[in-house]
Design a protein around this motif. Structure first.
Motif, PDB file in Angstrom:
ATOM      1  N   PRO A  17      -1.170  -9.675  13.845  1.00  0.00           N
ATOM      2  CA  PRO A  17      -0.082 -10.473  13.287  1.00  0.00           C
ATOM      3  C   PRO A  17      -0.146 -10.510  11.785  1.00  0.00           C
ATOM      4  CG  PRO A  17      -1.789 -11.875  14.205  1.00  0.00           C
ATOM      5  CD  PRO A  17      -2.137 -10.478  14.585  1.00  0.00           C
ATOM      6  N   PRO A  18       0.985 -10.563  11.114  1.00  0.00           N
ATOM      7  CA  PRO A  18       0.974 -10.638   9.662  1.00  0.00           C
ATOM      8  C   PRO A  18       0.392 -11.944   9.205  1.00  0.00           C
ATOM      9  CG  PRO A  18       3.183 -11.023  10.497  1.00  0.00           C
ATOM     10  CD  PRO A  18       2.343 -10.632  11.667  1.00  0.00           C
ATOM     11  N   GLY A  19      -0.018 -11.974   7.936  1.00  0.00           N
ATOM     12  CA  GLY A  19      -0.539 -13.215   7.374  1.00  0.00           C
ATOM     13  C   GLY A  19       0.487 -14.318   7.450  1.00  0.00           C
ATOM     14  N   PRO A  20       0.040 -15.579   7.556  1.00  0.00           N
ATOM     15  CA  PRO A  20       0.946 -16.682   7.788  1.00  0.00           C
ATOM     16  C   PRO A  20       1.836 -17.010   6.614  1.00  0.00           C
ATOM     17  CG  PRO A  20      -1.299 -17.460   7.425  1.00  0.00           C
ATOM     18  CD  PRO A  20      -1.363 -15.965   7.521  1.00  0.00           C
ATOM     19  N   ALA A  21       1.398 -16.715   5.393  1.00  0.00           N
ATOM     20  CA  ALA A  21       2.214 -17.088   4.237  1.00  0.00           C
ATOM     21  C   ALA A  21       1.682 -16.386   3.005  1.00  0.00           C
ATOM     22  CB  ALA A  21       2.175 -18.608   4.017  1.00  0.00           C
ATOM     23  N   LEU A  59      -9.868 -25.856   3.507  1.00  0.00           N
ATOM     24  CA  LEU A  59     -10.125 -24.624   2.757  1.00  0.00           C
ATOM     25  C   LEU A  59      -9.299 -23.474   3.317  1.00  0.00           C
ATOM     26  CD1 LEU A  59     -13.342 -23.182   1.408  1.00  0.00           C
ATOM     27  CD2 LEU A  59     -12.207 -21.841   3.173  1.00  0.00           C
ATOM     28  N   ARG A  60      -8.692 -22.707   2.408  1.00  0.00           N
ATOM     29  CA  ARG A  60      -7.970 -21.488   2.763  1.00  0.00           C
ATOM     30  C   ARG A  60      -8.422 -20.363   1.832  1.00  0.00           C
ATOM     31  NH1 ARG A  60      -1.640 -22.696   3.614  1.00  0.00           N
ATOM     32  NH2 ARG A  60      -1.830 -20.806   4.877  1.00  0.00           N
ATOM     33  N   LEU A  96     -12.406 -17.749  10.328  1.00  0.00           N
ATOM     34  CA  LEU A  96     -11.085 -17.962   9.750  1.00  0.00           C
ATOM     35  C   LEU A  96     -10.042 -17.304  10.645  1.00  0.00           C
ATOM     36  CD1 LEU A  96     -11.768 -17.214   5.975  1.00  0.00           C
ATOM     37  CD2 LEU A  96     -11.235 -19.437   6.957  1.00  0.00           C
ATOM     38  N   THR A  97      -8.898 -17.957  10.760  1.00  0.00           N
ATOM     39  CA  THR A  97      -7.802 -17.408  11.555  1.00  0.00           C
ATOM     40  C   THR A  97      -6.564 -17.219  10.680  1.00  0.00           C
ATOM     41  OG1 THR A  97      -7.091 -19.618  12.242  1.00  0.00           O
ATOM     42  CG2 THR A  97      -8.654 -18.454  13.685  1.00  0.00           C
ATOM     43  N   PHE A  98      -5.627 -16.472  11.218  1.00  0.00           N
ATOM     44  CA  PHE A  98      -4.404 -16.118  10.499  1.00  0.00           C
ATOM     45  C   PHE A  98      -3.238 -16.296  11.473  1.00  0.00           C
ATOM     46  CE2 PHE A  98      -8.043 -13.883   8.968  1.00  0.00           C
ATOM     47  CZ  PHE A  98      -7.969 -14.001   7.587  1.00  0.00           C
ATOM     48  N   GLY A  99      -2.513 -17.392  11.331  1.00  0.00           N
ATOM     49  CA  GLY A  99      -1.496 -17.702  12.313  1.00  0.00           C
ATOM     50  C   GLY A  99      -2.096 -17.876  13.690  1.00  0.00           C
ATOM     51  N   GLY A 100      -3.342 -18.367  13.732  1.00  0.00           N
ATOM     52  CA  GLY A 100      -4.051 -18.586  14.986  1.00  0.00           C
ATOM     53  C   GLY A 100      -4.817 -17.391  15.500  1.00  0.00           C
ATOM     54  N   ALA A 101      -4.663 -16.212  14.904  1.00  0.00           N
ATOM     55  CA  ALA A 101      -5.321 -14.994  15.366  1.00  0.00           C
ATOM     56  C   ALA A 101      -6.586 -14.716  14.570  1.00  0.00           C
ATOM     57  CB  ALA A 101      -4.371 -13.809  15.265  1.00  0.00           C
ATOM     58  N   ARG A 102      -7.542 -14.027  15.190  1.00  0.00           N
ATOM     59  CA  ARG A 102      -8.803 -13.683  14.537  1.00  0.00           C
ATOM     60  C   ARG A 102      -8.724 -12.389  13.740  1.00  0.00           C
ATOM     61  NH1 ARG A 102     -13.250 -16.254  17.003  1.00  0.00           N
ATOM     62  NH2 ARG A 102     -12.585 -18.382  17.494  1.00  0.00           N
ATOM     63  N   ASP A 115      -5.438 -19.485   7.721  1.00  0.00           N
ATOM     64  CA  ASP A 115      -5.164 -20.857   8.128  1.00  0.00           C
ATOM     65  C   ASP A 115      -6.227 -21.772   7.511  1.00  0.00           C
ATOM     66  OD1 ASP A 115      -3.153 -19.848   9.789  1.00  0.00           O
ATOM     67  OD2 ASP A 115      -4.532 -19.634  11.486  1.00  0.00           O
ATOM     68  N   PRO A 116      -5.923 -23.069   7.355  1.00  0.00           N
ATOM     69  CA  PRO A 116      -6.924 -23.986   6.785  1.00  0.00           C
ATOM     70  C   PRO A 116      -8.062 -24.266   7.760  1.00  0.00           C
ATOM     71  CG  PRO A 116      -4.934 -25.179   7.391  1.00  0.00           C
ATOM     72  CD  PRO A 116      -4.625 -23.733   7.569  1.00  0.00           C
ATOM     73  N   LEU A 117      -9.259 -24.409   7.211  1.00  0.00           N
ATOM     74  CA  LEU A 117     -10.430 -24.816   7.988  1.00  0.00           C
ATOM     75  C   LEU A 117     -10.594 -26.328   7.921  1.00  0.00           C
ATOM     76  CD1 LEU A 117     -13.343 -22.330   7.157  1.00  0.00           C
ATOM     77  CD2 LEU A 117     -12.211 -22.651   9.355  1.00  0.00           C
ATOM     78  N   PRO A 118     -10.992 -26.976   9.003  1.00  0.00           N
ATOM     79  CA  PRO A 118     -11.325 -28.399   8.915  1.00  0.00           C
ATOM     80  C   PRO A 118     -12.612 -28.608   8.137  1.00  0.00           C
ATOM     81  CG  PRO A 118     -11.865 -27.536  11.085  1.00  0.00           C
ATOM     82  CD  PRO A 118     -11.154 -26.436  10.357  1.00  0.00           C
ATOM     83  N   GLY A 119     -12.830 -29.834   7.689  1.00  0.00           N
ATOM     84  CA  GLY A 119     -14.041 -30.150   6.946  1.00  0.00           C
ATOM     85  C   GLY A 119     -13.807 -30.113   5.451  1.00  0.00           C
TER      86      GLY A 119
END
Length: 391
Positions: A17-21, A59-60, A96-102, A115-119
């Motif tokens: 999948p393409p990058g989310p943004a 973090l992104r 790290l994921t990209f639109g939910g994908a690895r 995608d943003p990481l929690p923490g």
């Protein structure tokens, strides 16, 4: 169940999948200018060390294929906090994921945010970004002069936290060009240092984060200014007007500077390479270049602080004509007419005995680049208030 990707694992399917943004919320906490890096290597793993400026949550990470001529697939992408060498703090390395994908595929000429990481990520900490390039070939993108040791390997688990298997070192950053966080509270912003090898940190002590933007980040954190993020967009050999060592400041302004999240101010410290190149550059031409940068930054709603061009007598390129050009340019820069503020780096760096030379206290030995003491002096000359002009 978490699937651990290794460099010897089967290649992830290309065309993920393409990058989310192309943009991220928050504030940039680290950045490095993208440039051409030679040929990409399929199946190679990278473990790269970067140093945060402002701390925060969510973090992104931005990855770049700016100079690629074909799609770039990344997998096994992880981020965590460094312990020492190539090893991470236990429990900190997360995918790290990209639109939910690895897996993510970055088109030629493009960038993509994770995608943003929690923490939460602390200010002034070493962040480790690991990734694998399963199919890479053709021109690679990255940053040559990292002044920081990172690591590469094959057949090594990017999800692992130990340093074993990361058998080779690299002094460059590959495919990685920005990190953002969401700082606590409201009103936090960032400054981008747009410059050449002095900003890139050449001749400072490698691995110690002694570039002048690093010293500036620590100073901003200490005084508590709203502008606490610092992005270092220096390229060694870079010029204001013409391409060569990286695209010119004018040609990379949008990608390297204006696209960064949370930027409040641009601190422009370029021009010495234009001055000493002896390619027919005139004061009027260089001044026109500065004005174009100022207009574009102001049109984007951001402030511009400009720094005067430092001395370089003693270099082979120095002669009275180049010195005359430098003085004309600095006289213009000191007027502040096109800028929101001026920082007189020339006055900080020059020798009290010969103002055409860098002070012996600050000279790294090549009569152009400051040593660590000079890097700190330059950072200390910046007025924190000038970085938050409220435009």
């Amino acid at each position: 169940m978490l699937t651990v990707l290794a460099c010897q694992s089967p290649a992830a399917a290309a065309g993920g999948p393409p990058g989310p943004a192309t943009r991220a919320a928050g504030v940039v906490t680290w950045a490095a200018s993208a440039d051409r890096m030679g040929e990409g290597a399929a199946g190679r793993c990278y473990r790269m060390i970067v140093h945060t400026s402002v701390g925060g949550s969510r973090l992104r990470v931005r990855f770049t294929n700016a100079f690629g001529d074909r799609p770039l697939t990344l997998d096994g992408v992880h981020a965590g906090r460094r312990d020492r060498g190539a090893a991470l703090r236990p429990g900190s390395n997360r995918p790290l994921t990209f639109g939910g994908a690895r897996t993510v595929t970055v088109p030629p000429g493009a960038t993509t945010w994770s995608d943003p990481l929690p923490g939460r990520v602390p200010a002034g900490s070493d962040l480790v970004v690991s990734l694998r390039t399963p199919h890479a070939r053709g021109p690679a993108t990255g940053h040559w002069l990292a002044m920081q040791t990172s690591y590469t390997g094959r057949g090594v688990r990017t999800a692992g936290e130990g340093g074993a298997g990361w058998t080779r070192t690299t002094g460059s950053w590959w495919y990685l060009d920005a990190v953002s966080v969401r700082p606590a509270g409201r009103g936090a912003g960032a400054v981008v240092a747009l410059g050449d090898s002095i900003t890139d940190g050449w001749r400072s002590i490698a691995g110690r984060n002694h570039r002048w933007p690093d010293y500036l980040a620590r100073r901003l954190a200490a005084v508590g200014t709203p502008v606490r993020g610092v992005a270092n967009e220096g390229i060694a050999g870079n010029k204001v007007l013409s391409d060569g060592f990286g695209p010119s400041a004018l040609n990379r302004l949008d990608r390297d500077v204006l696209s960064q999240p949370g930027v409040r101010t641009v601190l422009l410290f370029e021009g010495v390479n234009d001055v000493k190149a002896h390619t027919g550059v005139t004061a009027a031409g260089l001044i026109a270049g500065y004005r174009r940068i100022a207009r574009r930054v102001h049109a984007a709603g951001k402030c511009v602080t400009v720094a005067t061009v430092g001395p370089f007598k003693g270099r082979p390129e120095w002669d009275p004509a180049a010195e005359g050009l430098r003085r004309q340019v600095n006289q213009y820069l000191r007027t502040r007419g096109d800028f929101d503020a001026v920082t007189d780096f020339d006055a900080v760096l020059r020798s009290p005995y010969d103002p055409e030379r860098i002070s012996p206290l600050y000279d790294s030995g090549d009569h152009l680049h400051p040593n660590d003491r000079g890097m700190r002096a330059v950072a200390d000359a910046v007025d924190p208030g000038s970085l938050d002009c409220g435009r």
